[in-house]
Design an enzyme around this catalytic site. Structure first.
Site, short mmCIF file in Angstrom:
data_model
loop_
_atom_site.label_atom_id
_atom_site.label_comp_id
_atom_site.label_asym_id
_atom_site.label_seq_id
_atom_site.Cartn_x
_atom_site.Cartn_y
_atom_site.Cartn_z
N GLY A 27 3.99 -74.22 17.70
CA GLY A 27 4.78 -74.41 18.91
C GLY A 27 4.14 -73.80 20.14
N ASN A 28 4.80 -74.01 21.27
CA ASN A 28 4.26 -73.56 22.54
C ASN A 28 5.28 -73.80 23.64
OD1 ASN A 28 3.65 -76.53 23.04
ND2 ASN A 28 2.27 -76.04 21.35
N SER A 44 -4.11 -71.59 22.92
CA SER A 44 -4.08 -72.21 21.60
C SER A 44 -4.40 -71.20 20.49
CB SER A 44 -5.11 -73.35 21.54
OG SER A 44 -5.03 -74.02 20.29
N SER A 73 -3.14 -74.56 24.98
CA SER A 73 -2.54 -75.16 23.79
C SER A 73 -3.10 -76.55 23.52
CB SER A 73 -1.03 -75.27 23.99
OG SER A 73 -0.45 -76.12 23.01
N ASP A 75 -1.46 -78.94 22.66
CA ASP A 75 -0.46 -79.89 23.14
C ASP A 75 -0.46 -80.03 24.66
OD1 ASP A 75 1.55 -78.61 20.55
OD2 ASP A 75 0.73 -80.65 20.62
N HIS A 94 7.81 -76.86 22.84
CA HIS A 94 7.57 -77.62 21.62
C HIS A 94 7.67 -76.63 20.45
CE1 HIS A 94 5.93 -80.07 18.49
NE2 HIS A 94 4.78 -79.41 18.42
N HIS A 96 8.47 -76.28 15.88
CA HIS A 96 8.60 -76.90 14.57
C HIS A 96 9.83 -76.30 13.89
CE1 HIS A 96 4.35 -78.74 14.02
NE2 HIS A 96 4.65 -78.61 15.30
N ASP A 119 28.27 -80.60 25.09
CA ASP A 119 28.20 -79.62 26.17
C ASP A 119 26.82 -79.59 26.83
OD1 ASP A 119 30.37 -77.05 24.70
OD2 ASP A 119 30.80 -78.78 25.99
N HIS A 170 6.79 -85.78 13.47
CA HIS A 170 6.16 -84.54 13.97
C HIS A 170 7.23 -83.46 14.14
CE1 HIS A 170 3.38 -82.69 17.31
NE2 HIS A 170 3.73 -81.82 16.40
N TYR A 228 18.61 -66.64 29.70
CA TYR A 228 18.24 -65.22 29.81
C TYR A 228 17.24 -65.05 30.95
CZ TYR A 228 14.41 -67.16 27.22
OH TYR A 228 13.39 -67.96 26.83
O1 5SP Z 1 2.29 -79.39 16.71
C1 5SP Z 1 1.29 -78.70 16.54
C2 5SP Z 1 0.43 -78.88 15.36
O2 5SP Z 1 1.01 -79.90 14.53
C3 5SP Z 1 0.93 -77.65 17.56
O3 5SP Z 1 2.03 -77.52 18.45
C4 5SP Z 1 0.73 -76.29 16.92
O4 5SP Z 1 1.93 -75.98 16.23
C5 5SP Z 1 0.49 -75.22 18.00
O5 5SP Z 1 -0.77 -75.49 18.58
P1 5SP Z 1 -1.34 -74.54 19.76
O6 5SP Z 1 -0.33 -74.54 20.88
O7 5SP Z 1 -1.52 -73.15 19.18
O8 5SP Z 1 -2.64 -75.19 20.16
#
Ligand code: 5SP
Length: 237
Positions: A27-28, A44, A73, A75, A94, A96, A119, A170, A228
């Site tokens: 995520g990010n 990343s 990242s 993404d 983003h 998971h 809501d 995804h 927050y």
């Molecule tokens: O969705 C994905 C990989 O499937 C990415 O979001 C990684 O979960 C995180 O990547 P970085 O942000 O560390 O490059």
């Protein structure tokens, strides 16, 4: 540069493990500065417990790194495409997170099963179509952003009223008026996805609340939720 935005993006990224939305470096979160047209995003592959404001990466809308020692990242192209295509958003997350990722993997939209959903989201949370082989083998992250925007355009959904999407096969993306807003929506999405999974298990024929009840709740609550601020304390608008 953009020191305040870097701090906001750091806090948003640190909130992801705090709310159990990510594991390891998954995520990010990013933030966008409308005046400079620059984005700040998590580096990343960096563990959340190693993140600092100085490690955030500043990139322009073409994806060029303007400031930062680390790689942005993976993404980044997805975030940039959404900032280009969705007017008025200034934060993207983003994750998971398990329940929302399950709906993404199932390729299902999340109906408005109840007022908790209503809501915050003015309708079902959509799932994108599967990407084509050409899209997958091309600039995958850019095409991910494109298929998200295409989903909202095709369904004539307002990204400001439904600030969340499941990417088919995804995981989810959420967004908002700030990085903190985007995190808030990611937490709400995970909770409503969990409730939705259990609702469908209890009653497979459950189809959701009436449009009247949806309108009542969304119009009353929209834009007034707490988020927050500095030091993570709860604030409300
Ligand atoms: O969705 C994905 C990989 O499937 C990415 O979001 C990684 O979960 C995180 O990547 P970085 O942000 O560390 O490059």
């Amino acid at each position: 540069m953009l020191e305040q935005l870097k701090q906001e993006v750091l806090e948003a990224n640190l909130a992801l493990p705090r709310y159990d939305l990510v594991t390891f470096t998954w995520g990010n979160a990013s933030g966008f500065d409308e005046e400079s047209k620059l984005m700040v995003i998590k580096p990343s592959g960096v563990s959340y417990d190693e993140l600092t404001a100085e490690k955030m990466v500043v990139v322009d809308l073409n994806g060029h790194t303007i400031e930062g020692e680390l790689r942005p990242s993976s993404d980044t192209p997805t975030h940039l495409e959404l900032y280009r295509r969705f007017t008025g958003i200034a934060g993207i997350v983003h994750t998971h997170s398990p329940w929302a990722t399950s709906w993404s993997q199932a390729g299902l939209e999340l109906p408005v099963f109840g007022t908790t959903h209503a809501d915050y989201f003015n309708g079902a949370v959509p799932c994108t179509r599967p990407m084509t082989t050409a899209e997958i083998s091309g600039d995958y992250e850019l095409e991910t952003g494109n298929v998200i925007a295409e989903t909202f355009e095709t369904k004539q959904l307002s990204p400001l009223e439904v600030p969340a999407v499941f990417v088919h096969g995804h995981a989810p993306f959420t967004w908002g008026a700030s990085p903190a807003d985007a995190v808030y929506h990611a937490v709400v999405l995970e909770e409503t996805a969990k409730m939705g999974s259990r609702t469908r298990a209890l009653q497979p024929s459950a189809s959701g609340i009436s449009s009247a009840l949806l309108d009542k709740h969304f119009s009353r609550k929209h834009g007034s939720h707490a988020y927050y601020g500095q030091a993570g304390k709860e604030e409300s608008r």
